[in-house]
Design a protein around this motif. Structure first.
Motif, PDB file in Angstrom:
ATOM      1  N   GLY A  37      11.419 -17.535 -61.570  1.00 60.05           N
ATOM      2  CA  GLY A  37      11.941 -16.792 -62.414  1.00 60.05           C
ATOM      3  C   GLY A  37      11.896 -15.368 -62.148  1.00 60.05           C
ATOM      4  N   LYS A  38      12.419 -14.702 -62.965  1.00 62.14           N
ATOM      5  CA  LYS A  38      12.485 -13.234 -62.785  1.00 62.14           C
ATOM      6  C   LYS A  38      11.548 -12.318 -63.258  1.00 62.14           C
ATOM      7  CE  LYS A  38      17.564 -12.935 -62.090  1.00 62.14           C
ATOM      8  NZ  LYS A  38      18.635 -12.449 -62.606  1.00 62.14           N
ATOM      9  N   ILE A  39      10.841 -11.519 -62.626  1.00 60.14           N
ATOM     10  CA  ILE A  39       9.840 -10.537 -63.131  1.00 60.14           C
ATOM     11  C   ILE A  39      10.299  -9.198 -63.171  1.00 60.14           C
ATOM     12  CG2 ILE A  39       7.492  -9.904 -62.816  1.00 60.14           C
ATOM     13  CD1 ILE A  39       6.824 -12.800 -61.383  1.00 60.14           C
ATOM     14  N   LEU A  40       9.927  -8.446 -64.085  1.00 63.14           N
ATOM     15  CA  LEU A  40      10.351  -7.153 -64.142  1.00 63.14           C
ATOM     16  C   LEU A  40       9.371  -6.357 -63.290  1.00 63.14           C
ATOM     17  CD1 LEU A  40      12.521  -5.102 -65.501  1.00 63.14           C
ATOM     18  CD2 LEU A  40      11.132  -4.804 -67.376  1.00 63.14           C
ATOM     19  N   VAL A  41       9.681  -5.842 -62.270  1.00 66.27           N
ATOM     20  CA  VAL A  41       8.786  -4.770 -61.602  1.00 66.27           C
ATOM     21  C   VAL A  41       9.178  -3.172 -61.655  1.00 66.27           C
ATOM     22  CG1 VAL A  41       7.717  -4.733 -59.085  1.00 66.27           C
ATOM     23  CG2 VAL A  41       8.342  -6.970 -60.083  1.00 66.27           C
ATOM     24  N   TYR A  42       8.037  -2.485 -61.605  1.00 59.78           N
ATOM     25  CA  TYR A  42       8.404  -1.083 -61.881  1.00 59.78           C
ATOM     26  C   TYR A  42       8.265  -0.490 -60.514  1.00 59.78           C
ATOM     27  CZ  TYR A  42       7.761   3.897 -62.326  1.00 59.78           C
ATOM     28  OH  TYR A  42       7.855   5.306 -62.129  1.00 59.78           O
ATOM     29  N   GLY A  47      11.443   4.978 -59.437  1.00 51.85           N
ATOM     30  CA  GLY A  47      11.107   5.310 -60.777  1.00 51.85           C
ATOM     31  C   GLY A  47      11.809   4.381 -61.961  1.00 51.85           C
ATOM     32  N   ARG A  48      12.283   3.212 -61.528  1.00 51.22           N
ATOM     33  CA  ARG A  48      12.951   2.294 -62.409  1.00 51.22           C
ATOM     34  C   ARG A  48      12.268   0.937 -62.292  1.00 51.22           C
ATOM     35  NH1 ARG A  48      19.120   2.042 -61.087  1.00 51.22           N
ATOM     36  NH2 ARG A  48      18.058   1.407 -59.143  1.00 51.22           N
ATOM     37  N   ASP A  49      12.652   0.229 -63.483  1.00 51.28           N
ATOM     38  CA  ASP A  49      12.324  -1.385 -63.395  1.00 51.28           C
ATOM     39  C   ASP A  49      13.419  -2.316 -62.842  1.00 51.28           C
ATOM     40  OD1 ASP A  49      10.008  -0.909 -64.897  1.00 51.28           O
ATOM     41  OD2 ASP A  49      11.052  -0.982 -66.829  1.00 51.28           O
ATOM     42  N   ILE A  50      12.980  -2.994 -61.870  1.00 51.92           N
ATOM     43  CA  ILE A  50      13.792  -3.761 -61.154  1.00 51.92           C
ATOM     44  C   ILE A  50      13.394  -5.344 -61.410  1.00 51.92           C
ATOM     45  CG2 ILE A  50      14.403  -4.406 -58.705  1.00 51.92           C
ATOM     46  CD1 ILE A  50      13.563  -1.820 -57.893  1.00 51.92           C
ATOM     47  N   ASN A  51      14.386  -6.262 -61.589  1.00 47.56           N
ATOM     48  CA  ASN A  51      14.180  -7.430 -61.869  1.00 47.56           C
ATOM     49  C   ASN A  51      14.290  -8.163 -60.477  1.00 47.56           C
ATOM     50  OD1 ASN A  51      13.786  -8.059 -64.627  1.00 47.56           O
ATOM     51  ND2 ASN A  51      16.166  -8.082 -64.907  1.00 47.56           N
ATOM     52  N   LYS A  52      12.990  -8.856 -60.147  1.00 45.42           N
ATOM     53  CA  LYS A  52      13.067  -9.574 -58.860  1.00 45.42           C
ATOM     54  C   LYS A  52      12.630 -11.301 -59.136  1.00 45.42           C
ATOM     55  CE  LYS A  52      11.350  -5.928 -55.750  1.00 45.42           C
ATOM     56  NZ  LYS A  52      10.463  -5.814 -54.615  1.00 45.42           N
ATOM     57  N   GLU A  53      13.079 -11.882 -58.161  1.00 45.50           N
ATOM     58  CA  GLU A  53      13.027 -13.459 -58.232  1.00 45.50           C
ATOM     59  C   GLU A  53      11.662 -13.702 -57.672  1.00 45.50           C
ATOM     60  OE1 GLU A  53      14.559 -16.978 -59.794  1.00 45.50           O
ATOM     61  OE2 GLU A  53      15.693 -15.092 -59.871  1.00 45.50           O
ATOM     62  N   TYR A  54      10.868 -14.455 -58.342  1.00 45.23           N
ATOM     63  CA  TYR A  54       9.600 -14.897 -57.855  1.00 45.23           C
ATOM     64  C   TYR A  54       9.327 -16.317 -57.782  1.00 45.23           C
ATOM     65  CZ  TYR A  54       8.078 -10.136 -56.977  1.00 45.23           C
ATOM     66  OH  TYR A  54       7.851  -8.978 -56.254  1.00 45.23           O
ATOM     67  N   LEU A  55       8.677 -17.127 -57.291  1.00 41.31           N
ATOM     68  CA  LEU A  55       8.163 -18.375 -57.432  1.00 41.31           C
ATOM     69  C   LEU A  55       6.702 -18.118 -57.998  1.00 41.31           C
ATOM     70  CD1 LEU A  55       8.782 -21.274 -56.807  1.00 41.31           C
ATOM     71  CD2 LEU A  55       7.542 -21.108 -54.972  1.00 41.31           C
ATOM     72  N   ILE A  56       6.528 -18.671 -59.358  1.00 38.89           N
ATOM     73  CA  ILE A  56       5.455 -18.609 -60.321  1.00 38.89           C
ATOM     74  C   ILE A  56       4.609 -19.735 -60.299  1.00 38.89           C
ATOM     75  CG2 ILE A  56       4.750 -17.783 -62.368  1.00 38.89           C
ATOM     76  CD1 ILE A  56       7.494 -16.384 -62.618  1.00 38.89           C
ATOM     77  N   LYS A  57       3.348 -19.756 -60.005  1.00 34.56           N
ATOM     78  CA  LYS A  57       2.489 -20.865 -60.257  1.00 34.56           C
ATOM     79  C   LYS A  57       1.385 -20.573 -61.356  1.00 34.56           C
ATOM     80  CE  LYS A  57      -1.296 -21.131 -57.302  1.00 34.56           C
ATOM     81  NZ  LYS A  57      -2.237 -21.447 -56.346  1.00 34.56           N
ATOM     82  N   ILE A  58       1.289 -21.606 -62.349  1.00 34.10           N
ATOM     83  CA  ILE A  58       0.492 -21.319 -63.468  1.00 34.10           C
ATOM     84  C   ILE A  58      -0.528 -22.391 -63.172  1.00 34.10           C
ATOM     85  CG2 ILE A  58       0.505 -21.449 -66.085  1.00 34.10           C
ATOM     86  CD1 ILE A  58       3.763 -21.076 -65.758  1.00 34.10           C
ATOM     87  N   HIS A  68       4.196 -15.700 -55.912  1.00 29.24           N
ATOM     88  CA  HIS A  68       4.308 -16.207 -54.476  1.00 29.24           C
ATOM     89  C   HIS A  68       5.031 -14.947 -53.753  1.00 29.24           C
ATOM     90  CE1 HIS A  68       6.121 -17.554 -50.815  1.00 29.24           C
ATOM     91  NE2 HIS A  68       4.661 -18.315 -50.633  1.00 29.24           N
ATOM     92  N   ILE A  69       4.327 -14.350 -52.796  1.00 26.80           N
ATOM     93  CA  ILE A  69       4.802 -13.545 -52.005  1.00 26.80           C
ATOM     94  C   ILE A  69       4.608 -13.735 -50.480  1.00 26.80           C
ATOM     95  CG2 ILE A  69       4.223 -11.427 -53.383  1.00 26.80           C
ATOM     96  CD1 ILE A  69       1.772 -10.638 -51.856  1.00 26.80           C
ATOM     97  N   GLU A  70       5.296 -13.328 -49.708  1.00 26.70           N
ATOM     98  CA  GLU A  70       5.470 -13.408 -48.134  1.00 26.70           C
ATOM     99  C   GLU A  70       4.949 -11.963 -47.366  1.00 26.70           C
ATOM    100  OE1 GLU A  70       8.373 -14.861 -44.560  1.00 26.70           O
ATOM    101  OE2 GLU A  70       9.245 -14.573 -46.492  1.00 26.70           O
ATOM    102  N   VAL A  71       3.750 -12.207 -46.596  1.00 25.31           N
ATOM    103  CA  VAL A  71       3.358 -10.978 -46.065  1.00 25.31           C
ATOM    104  C   VAL A  71       3.748 -10.946 -44.674  1.00 25.31           C
ATOM    105  CG1 VAL A  71       1.287  -9.744 -45.653  1.00 25.31           C
ATOM    106  CG2 VAL A  71       1.388 -10.946 -47.654  1.00 25.31           C
ATOM    107  N   LYS A  72       4.281  -9.854 -44.194  1.00 21.55           N
ATOM    108  CA  LYS A  72       4.909  -9.952 -42.712  1.00 21.55           C
ATOM    109  C   LYS A  72       3.900  -8.868 -42.064  1.00 21.55           C
ATOM    110  CE  LYS A  72       9.633 -11.041 -43.721  1.00 21.55           C
ATOM    111  NZ  LYS A  72      11.090 -10.767 -43.749  1.00 21.55           N
ATOM    112  N   ASP A  73       3.636  -9.268 -40.792  1.00 24.44           N
ATOM    113  CA  ASP A  73       2.758  -8.102 -40.050  1.00 24.44           C
ATOM    114  C   ASP A  73       3.175  -8.619 -38.411  1.00 24.44           C
ATOM    115  OD1 ASP A  73       1.433 -10.503 -39.273  1.00 24.44           O
ATOM    116  OD2 ASP A  73      -0.434 -10.235 -40.153  1.00 24.44           O
ATOM    117  N   ASP A  74       2.434  -7.950 -37.466  1.00 25.19           N
ATOM    118  CA  ASP A  74       2.985  -8.004 -36.059  1.00 25.19           C
ATOM    119  C   ASP A  74       2.845  -9.413 -35.662  1.00 25.19           C
ATOM    120  OD1 ASP A  74       3.053  -5.394 -36.184  1.00 25.19           O
ATOM    121  OD2 ASP A  74       1.121  -4.755 -35.339  1.00 25.19           O
TER     122      ASP A  74
END
Length: 92
Positions: A37-42, A47-58, A68-74
């Motif tokens: 689903g889409k989550i409204l993220v500030y 300075g605006r709200d953005i709709n982002k698509e996420y995988l949500i676990k309840i 769910h997020i993907e963390v990228k590093d070295d």
């Protein structure tokens, strides 16, 4: 009398099968439910709200909600579940 015995035996076998299949976990919902689903993220940068698509676990046992997020590093990337339960923020 012979037909009555067969009818009773059939009913008992049917009842046994119904009881045996009723105690298995097949077909039941699990503890965790996954939804997209889409989550409204500030966004503080724009300075605006953005709709982002996420995988949500309840978690249906505790009522907690994770995104769910993907963390990228070295070394590459990894998947994480971030607790967002009750994290609503109102703009001033």
């Amino acid at each position: 009398m012979n037909h009555l015995q067969y009818i009773c035996l059939g009913l008992l076998m049917g009842l046994g099968v119904c009881l045996a299949t009723g105690f298995t976990d097949e077909g039941r919902e699990g503890r965790y439910q996954i939804e997209s689903g889409k989550i409204l993220v500030y966004s503080p940068t724009s300075g605006r709200d953005i709709n982002k698509e996420y995988l949500i676990k309840i978690d249906t046992k505790t009522g907690k909600v994770y995104k769910h997020i993907e963390v990228k590093d070295d070394q590459g990337s990894s998947d994480r579940w971030v607790d967002i339960t009750g994290s609503t923020v109102k703009k001033k």
